[in-house]
Design an enzyme around this catalytic site. Structure first.
Site, mmCIF file in Angstrom:
data_model
loop_
_atom_site.group_PDB
_atom_site.id
_atom_site.type_symbol
_atom_site.label_atom_id
_atom_site.label_comp_id
_atom_site.label_asym_id
_atom_site.label_seq_id
_atom_site.Cartn_x
_atom_site.Cartn_y
_atom_site.Cartn_z
ATOM 1 N N GLY A 1 0.436 12.625 7.521
ATOM 2 C CA GLY A 1 -0.833 12.836 8.203
ATOM 3 C C GLY A 1 -0.982 14.273 8.612
ATOM 4 N N THR A 2 -1.614 15.038 7.746
ATOM 5 C CA THR A 2 -1.736 16.453 8.034
ATOM 6 C C THR A 2 -2.641 17.074 6.991
ATOM 7 O OG1 THR A 2 -0.429 18.391 8.587
ATOM 8 C CG2 THR A 2 0.113 17.287 6.566
ATOM 9 N N THR A 3 -3.057 18.309 7.246
ATOM 10 C CA THR A 3 -3.705 19.078 6.176
ATOM 11 C C THR A 3 -3.100 20.465 6.178
ATOM 12 O OG1 THR A 3 -5.762 17.946 6.686
ATOM 13 C CG2 THR A 3 -5.875 19.808 5.181
#
Lengths: 249, 272
Positions: free
Chosen positions: B55-57
């Site tokens: 869960g990240t960008t």
């Protein structure tokens, strides 16, 4: 003293490792070898003992390449040399595999010297009985280098050096006559140093020249003979000039 | 003739090898294995459980002036936002950056470990390690832990003798060289903005704005990304942090609230 020279891992009371010193003796009995660093070339030369009639001369190459840009010549036990060269070649490829970069001359010299040192500090083994002269070009900066290692595992960089039989006289000659040279002049300097201790002639000398663009090139016997002839001519001219009285006072 | 594989050797134990006889210095730390009938199945389940959705960008791209690296700062545990201020761009050394996606601990630890290896390389060889070399070292390590539950999706960005370099390295052991990458659950959204706005000859400010926008848009649509959009620039003299903007504020900067014409106004009615 005899008690302290059997095992490699035992120091003598006055701080010698006799096995290492005896290995250096083995080196002093090996073929004369010379290396000279120029501004754009590096030259390796080695004395070629006359091959027996039935022996295939091509299988006794003394100057070997470790990678496209690194070459090596050694003086001492030939069998030890073969083993060391194989390990060094594997390390060159292993380095290419792990960091996607060719080795630098300093890196592979450090590796070979480290290997030689390891065998002076283990039980049950003897040191490698050879000193090496390693030449090459830095893969990125293109700077030429010449390094020497010895059985103790020490290594250092040189502008020109000699090892093996009569290395002291060759080194003295190089110290007296070394100048920054390039191209053919460097080759001539190497051959002149070798000729100090080796019988003159193309069949007694093996010379290899390495350049950044073309890698390692072994010179043909005919080429070596031609350069030797040039050198002899120059020597003769110098002698004549010395003997004849000067024309002008 | 054996190839020297010490660079590829795993520091982790082989299955089932626990021996008190083995000297502690030479053997890797080992642990007891669980008693199950189906060890392979158990392993697969464990890996699936540990494998977060990343869960990240994060994103990075090479352009004329160097490399631009950007990331969000949200850490999530399922639906719970555990932190809005995670540093996802890791400074390996003054001229190399790594991004974090996947397991935070895995990324942080292995990037620090990579920093140590890079420094040792510098000391031994008297010259900086290339981005190619550094990414290869990391990839080899991750490959040797393949299948053991590491979760790392990282980009190594830096500037070396050959110019700007960008590599994507992950815990499956993959390593790709490229000019544009985005990693994480928000990456599809970031790619959309990044790919449509990308030109090789962007200026540093334009590239930073592109990176910022791409992260912002990803945080807008992806629930697992948010917090602060950090933007770093890697140039010939090393990396420099350019900005760190809260994405909520960025939203109102890009889409300011327009005063709209009032249709009906509520007026105080005098007590009837």
């Amino acid at each position: 003293m005899a008690r302290y020279d059997r095992a490699i891992t035992v120091f003598s009371p006055d701080g010698h490792l006799f096995q290492v010193e005896y290995a250096l003796e083995a080196v002093r009995k090996g073929n004369a070898a010379v290396g000279v660093r120029g501004t754009d070339v590096v030259v390796l030369g080695v004395e070629k003992k006359s091959t027996a009639k039935l022996q295939d001369a091509r299988s006794v190459r003394k100057i070997v390449s470790l990678d496209d840009h690194i070459a090596l010549v050694c003086a001492g036990l030939k069998a030890d040399a073969r083993v060391l060269v194989n390990r060094a070649r594997i390390e060159c490829q292993s380095h290419r595999l792990t960091v996607e970069d060719p080795v630098t001359v300093e890196y592979i010299t450090r590796y070979i010297a480290g290997l030689q040192q390891k065998y002076t500090q283990s039980g049950g083994v003897r040191p490698f009985g050879l000193s090496t002269l390693i030449v090459g070009f830095d893969p990125y900066t293109g700077v030429p280098s010449l390094y020497q290692t010895d059985p103790s595992g020490a290594f250092s960089a040189w502008k020109a050096n000699a090892t093996g039989r009569n290395s002291n006289s060759m080194r003295e000659f190089l110290e007296k006559n070394y100048k920054e040279t390039s191209g053919q002049e460097t080759v001539k300097l190497a051959i002149r140093a070798l000729l100090e201790v080796v019988e003159s002639g193309g069949k007694n000398i093996e010379i290899a020249v390495m350049t950044k663009e073309h890698g390692l090139r072994q010179l043909e016997e005919a080429e070596i003979d031609a350069i030797v002839a040039e050198i002899e001519a120059e020597k003769a001219a110098a002698e004549a000039a010395k003997k004849a009285p000067p024309k002008e006072t | 003739m054996k190839l020297d594989t010490s660079g590829l050797e795993s520091a982790a134990p082989l299955f089932g090898v626990t021996s008190e006889l083995v000297d502690g210095f030479s053997s890797a730390p080992s642990f007891e294995l669980p008693v199950t009938t189906d060890f392979d199945g158990f392993q697969k389940e464990a890996i699936q459980m540990v494998k977060p959705a990343r869960g990240t960008t994060t994103l990075a791209f090479i352009f004329k002036e160097g490399v631009m690296v950007a990331a969000d700062s949200r850490a999530s545990m399922g639906g719970y936002i555990s932190s809005q201020s995670v540093k996802k761009i890791i400074e390996i050394n003054p001229y190399m950056l790594g991004t974090m996606a996947g397991g935070a601990a895995d990324c942080q630890f292995w990037h620090r470990n990579l920093g140590i290896k890079c420094r040792l390389h510098e000391l031994a060889n008297k010259r900086r390690i290339s981005v190619t070399g550094a990414s290869k070292l990391l990839a080899n390590i991750l490959y040797s832990y393949r299948g053991m539950g590491l979760s790392v999706g990282t980009m190594i960005a830096g500037w070396d003798e050959t110019g700007p370099g960008l590599y994507y390295v992950d815990s499956e052991g993959g390593r790709l060289k490229g000019t544009r990458f985005s990693v994480g659950s928000g990456s599809p959204y970031a790619y959309g903005v990044l790919d449509s706005g990308y030109r090789y000859d962007l200026s540093i400010e334009e590239a930073a704005e592109l990176a910022r926008r791409a992260i912002y848009h990803a945080t807008f649509r992806d629930g697992a990304s948010g917090g602060v959009a950090s933007v770093y620039y890697v140039g010939p003299n090393g990396w420099k942090k350019l900005s760190g903007d809260d994405v909520g504020e960025l939203h109102y900067k890009y889409y300011p609230v327009m005063p709209s014409t009032v249709e009906q106004e509520m007026v105080e009615v005098a007590g009837a």
